[in-house]
Design a protein around this motif. Structure first.
Motif, mmCIF file in Angstrom:
data_model
loop_
_atom_site.group_PDB
_atom_site.id
_atom_site.type_symbol
_atom_site.label_atom_id
_atom_site.label_comp_id
_atom_site.label_asym_id
_atom_site.label_seq_id
_atom_site.Cartn_x
_atom_site.Cartn_y
_atom_site.Cartn_z
ATOM 1 N N LYS A 193 -19.113 4.868 8.005
ATOM 2 C CA LYS A 193 -18.305 5.052 9.208
ATOM 3 C C LYS A 193 -18.825 6.254 9.994
ATOM 4 N N ALA A 194 -19.189 6.044 11.242
ATOM 5 C CA ALA A 194 -19.614 7.148 12.110
ATOM 6 C C ALA A 194 -18.383 7.786 12.741
ATOM 7 N N ALA A 195 -17.599 8.445 11.920
ATOM 8 C CA ALA A 195 -16.300 8.978 12.355
ATOM 9 C C ALA A 195 -16.446 10.332 13.004
ATOM 10 N N GLY A 196 -15.397 10.746 13.703
ATOM 11 C CA GLY A 196 -15.268 12.110 14.185
ATOM 12 C C GLY A 196 -14.475 12.919 13.172
ATOM 13 N N PRO A 197 -14.286 14.202 13.415
ATOM 14 C CA PRO A 197 -13.651 15.057 12.413
ATOM 15 C C PRO A 197 -12.133 15.038 12.427
ATOM 16 N N ARG A 198 -11.482 14.307 13.350
ATOM 17 C CA ARG A 198 -10.023 14.345 13.421
ATOM 18 C C ARG A 198 -9.398 13.835 12.134
ATOM 19 N N ARG A 199 -8.246 14.405 11.770
ATOM 20 C CA ARG A 199 -7.578 14.056 10.517
ATOM 21 C C ARG A 199 -6.218 13.422 10.768
ATOM 22 N N ASP A 200 -6.055 12.692 11.873
ATOM 23 C CA ASP A 200 -4.792 12.029 12.166
ATOM 24 C C ASP A 200 -4.405 11.120 11.008
ATOM 25 N N SER A 201 -3.102 10.989 10.772
ATOM 26 C CA SER A 201 -2.633 10.228 9.610
ATOM 27 C C SER A 201 -3.096 8.775 9.651
ATOM 28 N N TYR A 202 -3.163 8.195 10.854
ATOM 29 C CA TYR A 202 -3.567 6.782 10.918
ATOM 30 C C TYR A 202 -5.042 6.617 10.562
ATOM 31 N N ILE A 203 -5.870 7.651 10.829
ATOM 32 C CA ILE A 203 -7.286 7.580 10.467
ATOM 33 C C ILE A 203 -7.439 7.702 8.956
ATOM 34 N N VAL A 204 -6.802 8.717 8.370
ATOM 35 C CA VAL A 204 -6.864 8.907 6.918
ATOM 36 C C VAL A 204 -6.299 7.681 6.202
ATOM 37 N N GLY A 205 -5.174 7.168 6.699
ATOM 38 C CA GLY A 205 -4.561 5.996 6.079
ATOM 39 C C GLY A 205 -5.444 4.769 6.146
ATOM 40 N N SER A 206 -6.149 4.600 7.263
ATOM 41 C CA SER A 206 -7.016 3.426 7.389
ATOM 42 C C SER A 206 -8.186 3.503 6.417
ATOM 43 N N TYR A 207 -8.711 4.714 6.182
ATOM 44 C CA TYR A 207 -9.801 4.857 5.215
ATOM 45 C C TYR A 207 -9.309 4.590 3.800
ATOM 46 N N MET A 208 -8.129 5.098 3.467
ATOM 47 C CA MET A 208 -7.560 4.821 2.149
ATOM 48 C C MET A 208 -7.353 3.329 1.932
ATOM 49 N N ALA A 209 -6.844 2.656 2.961
ATOM 50 C CA ALA A 209 -6.598 1.216 2.844
ATOM 51 C C ALA A 209 -7.899 0.468 2.636
ATOM 52 N N ARG A 210 -8.954 0.859 3.367
ATOM 53 C CA ARG A 210 -10.239 0.184 3.232
ATOM 54 C C ARG A 210 -10.830 0.407 1.845
ATOM 55 N N LEU A 211 -10.767 1.643 1.318
ATOM 56 C CA LEU A 211 -11.297 1.917 -0.013
ATOM 57 C C LEU A 211 -10.514 1.152 -1.080
ATOM 58 N N ALA A 212 -9.187 1.111 -0.944
ATOM 59 C CA ALA A 212 -8.368 0.356 -1.892
ATOM 60 C C ALA A 212 -8.707 -1.126 -1.837
ATOM 61 N N GLN A 213 -8.965 -1.611 -0.652
ATOM 62 C CA GLN A 213 -9.339 -3.016 -0.480
ATOM 63 C C GLN A 213 -10.646 -3.322 -1.207
ATOM 64 N N LEU A 214 -11.634 -2.435 -1.075
ATOM 65 C CA LEU A 214 -12.921 -2.651 -1.727
ATOM 66 C C LEU A 214 -12.786 -2.630 -3.248
ATOM 67 N N LEU A 215 -11.867 -1.793 -3.758
ATOM 68 C CA LEU A 215 -11.679 -1.708 -5.214
ATOM 69 C C LEU A 215 -11.020 -2.956 -5.786
ATOM 70 N N GLN A 216 -10.489 -3.823 -4.920
ATOM 71 C CA GLN A 216 -9.966 -5.097 -5.420
ATOM 72 C C GLN A 216 -11.076 -5.966 -5.997
ATOM 73 N N ARG A 217 -12.277 -5.766 -5.468
ATOM 74 C CA ARG A 217 -13.385 -6.640 -5.863
ATOM 75 C C ARG A 217 -14.495 -5.913 -6.623
ATOM 76 N N TYR A 218 -14.690 -4.613 -6.315
ATOM 77 C CA TYR A 218 -15.829 -3.886 -6.872
ATOM 78 C C TYR A 218 -15.360 -2.784 -7.819
ATOM 79 N N ASP A 219 -16.302 -2.306 -8.653
ATOM 80 C CA ASP A 219 -15.956 -1.310 -9.665
ATOM 81 C C ASP A 219 -15.736 0.077 -9.069
ATOM 82 N N ARG A 220 -16.503 0.414 -8.045
ATOM 83 C CA ARG A 220 -16.372 1.702 -7.379
ATOM 84 C C ARG A 220 -16.505 1.496 -5.879
#
Length: 274
Positions: A193-220
C-alpha cells in the motif's frame, strides 16, 4: 456538463458503484467474522461482477463515507461518481476541514472530480514531503511497482528466507494479495500500500480488516508501506495487539534503523521519492 452516474436499481438513492462497495464490504466483514469461509467470500465477490482492484476501491470509498460522513449517506441522495469521491477521500487526508466544506456538493454531483482535485492540489504544498512524494497516482503506482520488483529480487527485505519462492497471483482474482511467498509448507501473503502517514481510525481499521482477511487463507500476512509511515504502522500493530494475537507484520520500506513493535524498516533501492 456533468455526466450522470448509473444509479442502483434496488436503492435509487445511491449510485451503482456505492451499492457494490457496500456489498463487497459486507461480504468481507461476514468472512472475517467467521460466518463464511474464504471460498464463499470469493464466490460472492464474483457475483458482484467487479475486478479485484475495482472491488477493493469501491469498498474503501464506501467505508470512508460510512465512517466520516455517515449522516450524508442516510439523508442525501448520492449522485457522485466514484472518481469524485476518491478525490474527496484524498482531499480529506490533506485537509479534513476543506473536505467537510465541499462534501455536500461532491455527493450532490455538482462538484466534479477535477474540481475537487484542483482544491486538493492547492492545499498539498502545506502538507509537507508526503504530499510531494505520493501526490499523484503515477508516483503511487511507481512505489508499488518498485516494491514488487525489489521484494521478488530480494525477499530478505521483508525478513523472508532466500530459499523461498515469490509468486505473483493471477490477475483480476478477487481478494488475492499483491504477492505470495512460499517457504516449505508456509504461505505468506504480501499486501503493498502506497499510503500516507495519517493514522485516522478508518485507515487503521481498513488495514486490520485486510490483514485479517488474508489470514483466513494464508499462514502469515505482511503489509508493506512506504517510508515515513512508521507511526501508522505502529498504530495498526498496537490496535491488532489489543484486539487479539495474529501472525502479521508490517514493513516500511525506507532507510532508517528498525523501529519498535513488529514494524521493521528497511531500504528500498531505486526510491521513487526523488
Amino acid at each position: 456538463m456533468v455526466r450522470p452516474v448509473a444509479m442502483d436499481d434496488e436503492n435509487p438513492r445511491w449510485p451503482r458503484w456505492l451499492s457494490q462497495g457496500k456489498k463487497v464490504a459486507q461480504l468481507i466483514d461476514e468472512g472475517i467474522a467467521g460466518s463464511g469461509d474464504y471460498a464463499e467470500t470469493e464466490v460472492g465477490l464474483k457475483d458482484v461482477g467487479l475486478a479485484s482492484r475495482t472491488a477493493r476501491r469501491f469498498e474503501s470509498l464506501y467505508r470512508f463515507l460510512l465512517r466520516v460522513y455517515p449522516a450524508m449517506l442516510q439523508r442525501r441522495k448520492v449522485l457522485a461518481g466514484s472518481t469524485a469521491v476518491m478525490e474527496l477521500m484524498k482531499l480529506h487526508e490533506h485537509s479534513a476541514k476543506l473536505a467537510d466544506k465541499v462534501v455536500a456538493d461532491v455527493l450532490a454531483g455538482t462538484l466534479t472530480h477535477d474540481k475537487v482535485r484542483a482544491q486538493r492540489e492547492r492545499v498539498m504544498p502545506s502538507t509537507g514531503d508526503t504530499a510531494r512524494k505520493f501526490g499523484t497516482a503515477k508516483r503511487i503506482a511507481d512505489f508499488e511497482h518498485m516494491a514488487v520488483a525489489q521484494i521478488r529480487r530480494k525477499p530478505e527485505l521483508l525478513g523472508l528466507a532466500k530459499e523461498g519462492r515469490v509468486e505473483l497471483p493471477l490477475p483480476r482474482k478477487p481478494l488475492f494479495p499483491d504477492l505470495l511467498f512460499k517457504q516449505g509448507d508456509c504461505t505468506i501473503a504480501v499486501e503493498i500500500k502506497a499510503a500516507g502517514p495519517r493514522r485516522d481510525s478508518y485507515i487503521v481499521g481498513s488495514y486490520m480488516a485486510r490483514l485479517a482477511q488474508l489470514l483466513q487463507r494464508y499462514d502469515r500476512a505482511i503489509l508493506v508501506l512506504p517510508g515515513g509511515c512508521e507511526e501508522l504502522a505502529q498504530a495498526t500493530v498496537k490496535l491488532q495487539q489489543e484486539w487479539g494475537p495474529a501472525d502479521i507484520s508490517i514493513v516500511c520500506l525506507s532507510g532508517p534503523k528498525p523501529r519498535a513493535f513488529d514494524v521493521r524498516t528497511t531500504e528500498l533501492h531505486g526510491d521513487t521519492r526523488r
